[in-house]
Motif scaffolding. Structure first.
Motif, PDB file in Angstrom:
ATOM      1  N   ALA A  31       0.839  -1.215   0.000  1.00  9.29           N
ATOM      2  CA  ALA A  31       0.000   0.000   0.000  1.00  9.29           C
ATOM      3  C   ALA A  31       0.866   1.254   0.000  1.00  9.29           C
ATOM      4  O   ALA A  31       0.535   2.252  -0.657  1.00  9.29           O
ATOM      5  N   ALA A  32       1.979   1.212   0.723  1.00  9.95           N
ATOM      6  CA  ALA A  32       2.875   2.374   0.785  1.00  9.95           C
ATOM      7  C   ALA A  32       3.485   2.650  -0.589  1.00  9.95           C
ATOM      8  O   ALA A  32       3.513   3.799  -1.057  1.00  9.95           O
ATOM      9  N   LEU A  33       3.944   1.607  -1.263  1.00 15.75           N
ATOM     10  CA  LEU A  33       4.542   1.780  -2.601  1.00 15.75           C
ATOM     11  C   LEU A  33       3.482   2.296  -3.578  1.00 15.75           C
ATOM     12  O   LEU A  33       3.715   3.237  -4.342  1.00 15.75           O
ATOM     13  N   ARG A  34       2.320   1.680  -3.535  1.00 14.52           N
ATOM     14  CA  ARG A  34       1.234   2.062  -4.439  1.00 14.52           C
ATOM     15  C   ARG A  34       0.783   3.498  -4.162  1.00 14.52           C
ATOM     16  O   ARG A  34       0.606   4.298  -5.086  1.00 14.52           O
ATOM     17  N   GLY A  35       0.645   3.833  -2.889  1.00 16.77           N
ATOM     18  CA  GLY A  35       0.199   5.176  -2.515  1.00 16.77           C
ATOM     19  C   GLY A  35       1.210   6.240  -2.883  1.00 16.77           C
ATOM     20  O   GLY A  35       0.858   7.280  -3.448  1.00 16.77           O
ATOM     21  N   PHE A  36       2.459   5.978  -2.611  1.00 21.51           N
ATOM     22  CA  PHE A  36       3.506   6.974  -2.853  1.00 21.51           C
ATOM     23  C   PHE A  36       3.718   7.211  -4.342  1.00 21.51           C
ATOM     24  O   PHE A  36       3.856   8.343  -4.790  1.00 21.51           O
ATOM     25  N   TYR A  37       3.748   6.114  -5.106  1.00 21.79           N
ATOM     26  CA  TYR A  37       4.054   6.247  -6.548  1.00 21.79           C
ATOM     27  C   TYR A  37       2.806   6.391  -7.417  1.00 21.79           C
ATOM     28  O   TYR A  37       2.915   6.695  -8.605  1.00 21.79           O
ATOM     29  N   GLY A  38       1.632   6.101  -6.844  1.00 24.32           N
ATOM     30  CA  GLY A  38       0.404   6.240  -7.613  1.00 24.32           C
ATOM     31  C   GLY A  38       0.260   5.216  -8.719  1.00 24.32           C
ATOM     32  O   GLY A  38      -0.421   5.459  -9.725  1.00 24.32           O
ATOM     33  N   ARG A  39       0.928   4.086  -8.577  1.00 28.43           N
ATOM     34  CA  ARG A  39       0.739   2.980  -9.512  1.00 28.43           C
ATOM     35  C   ARG A  39       1.075   1.668  -8.807  1.00 28.43           C
ATOM     36  O   ARG A  39       1.608   1.683  -7.701  1.00 28.43           O
ATOM     37  N   ASP A  40       0.775   0.566  -9.478  1.00 27.12           N
ATOM     38  CA  ASP A  40       0.968  -0.725  -8.822  1.00 27.12           C
ATOM     39  C   ASP A  40       2.445  -0.968  -8.479  1.00 27.12           C
ATOM     40  O   ASP A  40       3.348  -0.640  -9.257  1.00 27.12           O
ATOM     41  N   SER A  41       2.681  -1.588  -7.331  1.00 24.92           N
ATOM     42  CA  SER A  41       4.042  -1.837  -6.847  1.00 24.92           C
ATOM     43  C   SER A  41       4.863  -2.667  -7.820  1.00 24.92           C
ATOM     44  O   SER A  41       6.085  -2.520  -7.897  1.00 24.92           O
ATOM     45  N   LEU A  42       4.193  -3.559  -8.552  1.00 25.96           N
ATOM     46  CA  LEU A  42       4.940  -4.402  -9.493  1.00 25.96           C
ATOM     47  C   LEU A  42       5.444  -3.574 -10.672  1.00 25.96           C
ATOM     48  O   LEU A  42       6.486  -3.866 -11.250  1.00 25.96           O
ATOM     49  N   GLU A  43       4.696  -2.518 -10.986  1.00 23.34           N
ATOM     50  CA  GLU A  43       5.140  -1.592 -12.024  1.00 23.34           C
ATOM     51  C   GLU A  43       6.342  -0.782 -11.523  1.00 23.34           C
ATOM     52  O   GLU A  43       7.318  -0.594 -12.248  1.00 23.34           O
ATOM     53  N   VAL A  44       6.244  -0.345 -10.270  1.00 17.23           N
ATOM     54  CA  VAL A  44       7.335   0.423  -9.652  1.00 17.23           C
ATOM     55  C   VAL A  44       8.616  -0.411  -9.695  1.00 17.23           C
ATOM     56  O   VAL A  44       9.694   0.077 -10.065  1.00 17.23           O
ATOM     57  N   ARG A  45       8.467  -1.662  -9.368  1.00 21.72           N
ATOM     58  CA  ARG A  45       9.596  -2.584  -9.307  1.00 21.72           C
ATOM     59  C   ARG A  45      10.265  -2.790 -10.678  1.00 21.72           C
ATOM     60  O   ARG A  45      11.438  -3.114 -10.770  1.00 21.72           O
ATOM     61  N   ARG A  46       9.467  -2.606 -11.727  1.00 19.94           N
ATOM     62  CA  ARG A  46      10.029  -2.741 -13.078  1.00 19.94           C
ATOM     63  C   ARG A  46      10.779  -1.479 -13.498  1.00 19.94           C
ATOM     64  O   ARG A  46      11.638  -1.516 -14.356  1.00 19.94           O
ATOM     65  N   GLU A  47      10.402  -0.353 -12.879  1.00 16.14           N
ATOM     66  CA  GLU A  47      10.960   0.941 -13.285  1.00 16.14           C
ATOM     67  C   GLU A  47      12.231   1.323 -12.553  1.00 16.14           C
ATOM     68  O   GLU A  47      13.018   2.116 -13.035  1.00 16.14           O
ATOM     69  N   ARG A  48      12.383   0.859 -11.317  1.00  8.57           N
ATOM     70  CA  ARG A  48      13.518   1.286 -10.495  1.00  8.57           C
ATOM     71  C   ARG A  48      13.894   0.160  -9.554  1.00  8.57           C
ATOM     72  O   ARG A  48      13.081  -0.699  -9.237  1.00  8.57           O
ATOM     73  N   ARG A  49      15.142   0.184  -9.102  1.00  6.84           N
ATOM     74  CA  ARG A  49      15.535  -0.833  -8.134  1.00  6.84           C
ATOM     75  C   ARG A  49      14.903  -0.527  -6.785  1.00  6.84           C
ATOM     76  O   ARG A  49      14.961   0.600  -6.309  1.00  6.84           O
ATOM     77  N   VAL A  50      14.284  -1.526  -6.217  1.00  7.76           N
ATOM     78  CA  VAL A  50      13.636  -1.411  -4.911  1.00  7.76           C
ATOM     79  C   VAL A  50      14.419  -2.314  -3.960  1.00  7.76           C
ATOM     80  O   VAL A  50      14.410  -3.533  -4.092  1.00  7.76           O
ATOM     81  N   VAL A  51      15.116  -1.682  -3.036  1.00  2.00           N
ATOM     82  CA  VAL A  51      16.055  -2.401  -2.179  1.00  2.00           C
ATOM     83  C   VAL A  51      15.465  -2.601  -0.792  1.00  2.00           C
ATOM     84  O   VAL A  51      15.192  -1.629  -0.081  1.00  2.00           O
ATOM     85  N   ALA A  52      15.258  -3.848  -0.406  1.00  2.00           N
ATOM     86  CA  ALA A  52      14.816  -4.160   0.957  1.00  2.00           C
ATOM     87  C   ALA A  52      16.056  -4.322   1.822  1.00  2.00           C
ATOM     88  O   ALA A  52      16.971  -5.087   1.479  1.00  2.00           O
ATOM     89  N   LEU A  53      16.118  -3.582   2.925  1.00  2.00           N
ATOM     90  CA  LEU A  53      17.273  -3.682   3.824  1.00  2.00           C
ATOM     91  C   LEU A  53      17.024  -4.784   4.831  1.00  2.00           C
ATOM     92  O   LEU A  53      16.078  -4.706   5.634  1.00  2.00           O
ATOM     93  N   THR A  54      17.824  -5.801   4.756  1.00  2.00           N
ATOM     94  CA  THR A  54      17.628  -6.960   5.622  1.00  2.00           C
ATOM     95  C   THR A  54      18.976  -7.626   5.896  1.00  2.00           C
ATOM     96  O   THR A  54      19.837  -7.691   5.016  1.00  2.00           O
ATOM     97  N   ALA A  55      19.134  -8.090   7.135  1.00  2.00           N
ATOM     98  CA  ALA A  55      20.422  -8.647   7.554  1.00  2.00           C
ATOM     99  C   ALA A  55      20.860  -9.822   6.685  1.00  2.00           C
ATOM    100  O   ALA A  55      22.057 -10.100   6.562  1.00  2.00           O
ATOM    101  N   SER A  56      19.912 -10.495   6.056  1.00  2.00           N
ATOM    102  CA  SER A  56      20.263 -11.682   5.279  1.00  2.00           C
ATOM    103  C   SER A  56      20.526 -11.373   3.801  1.00  2.00           C
ATOM    104  O   SER A  56      20.755 -12.280   3.010  1.00  2.00           O
ATOM    105  N   GLY A  57      20.496 -10.101   3.418  1.00  2.00           N
ATOM    106  CA  GLY A  57      20.663  -9.738   2.005  1.00  2.00           C
ATOM    107  C   GLY A  57      22.108  -9.784   1.522  1.00  2.00           C
ATOM    108  O   GLY A  57      23.001 -10.240   2.235  1.00  2.00           O
ATOM    109  N   ARG A  58      22.299  -9.300   0.292  1.00  2.00           N
ATOM    110  CA  ARG A  58      23.646  -9.205  -0.286  1.00  2.00           C
ATOM    111  C   ARG A  58      24.433  -8.157   0.501  1.00  2.00           C
ATOM    112  O   ARG A  58      23.953  -7.041   0.692  1.00  2.00           O
ATOM    113  N   VAL A  59      25.600  -8.546   0.961  1.00  2.00           N
ATOM    114  CA  VAL A  59      26.344  -7.642   1.839  1.00  2.00           C
ATOM    115  C   VAL A  59      26.912  -6.466   1.036  1.00  2.00           C
ATOM    116  O   VAL A  59      27.550  -6.650   0.000  1.00  2.00           O
TER     117      VAL A  59
END
Ligand code: ADE
Length: 228
Positions: A68-96
């Protein structure tokens, strides 16, 4: 470059954004936008997290809230946002995060950073809404705000105009100019202090010898050779 940060604590970034190299980057036309998951959640009581299925301690940031936050902020579906720009989740188990990844991210025209909280994200955020999972090290922090600032800082240093001297980022630790090795030692005035002297070569004004000495020091620190 435009970086959007999704967080539960936008105010945590105030000090960071006022740092000179970041302020320089912003003045040069780069942009950082902050938004709170709480401003977009459709759940009652501005709820953003929930207890983990299967039991266990802590709370997990909900996938529908991040969506909802991605959709609300960008005004389009999150999957579309994800195709347009890198969306980086910060998590201890990610790529260092390392210098190569910072360079890669700094070359993006637009980036979205998702900070987690508590026990982190529902895994479906990482799987379906993000393009990348990035960790700042193999330890667990209480939230993704400090990791987001670490990633922003590492990126900001690489943006033209952020550092006072254009060469500062070229020859810093782990850069190609130093063969991926750590930075050489730095000294400033006084040239001698309590009998601790600055290496003579640095006072010589001989640029080629200085360059060779610095590279040798970097290699020595990397454990790949002897300093000259
Ligand atoms: N969130 C909690 N710990 C983290 C870490 N080490 N790196 C990135 N995000 C995190």
């Amino acid at each position: 470059m435009q970086v959007d940060v999704f967080t539960l604590f936008p105010e945590a970034f105030d000090w960071f954004l006022s740092q000179r190299h970041v302020a320089n980057a912003l003045a040069a036309g780069h942009e950082v936008r902050l938004t709170s998951y709480r401003d977009w959640t459709e759940l009652s009581g501005r709820q953003v997290d929930d207890t983990p299925f299967g039991g266990g301690a802590g709370m997990v940031l909900r996938v529908d809230v991040v969506d909802a936050a991605l959709r609300g902020f960008y005004g389009r579906d999150s999957l579309e946002v994800r195709r347009e720009r890198r969306v980086v989740a910060l998590t201890a188990s990610g790529r260092v995060l390392d210098d190569a990844l910072a360079t890669e991210l700094a070359a993006e025209p637009a980036l979205t950073l998702l900070s987690g909280r508590y026990e982190g994200f529902d895994e479906r955020v990482v799987e379906h809404l993000a393009t990348d999972a990035v960790s700042i090290g193999r330890y667990v922090l209480a939230g993704g705000e400090l990791p987001a600032m670490v990633v922003l800082d590492a990126i900001a240093r690489k943006l033209p105009g952020a550092l006072g001297h254009e060469d500062s980022a070229v020859e810093e630790s782990f850069s190609d100019a130093l063969e991926g090795g750590p930075e050489y030692p730095h000294y400033t005035r006084p040239a001698s202090y309590r009998g601790w002297d600055v290496p003579e070569v640095l006072l010589s004004g001989h640029h080629e010898r200085i360059r060779a000495w610095r590279l040798a020091q970097s290699r020595a620190r990397a454990g790949r050779g002897k300093s000259g």
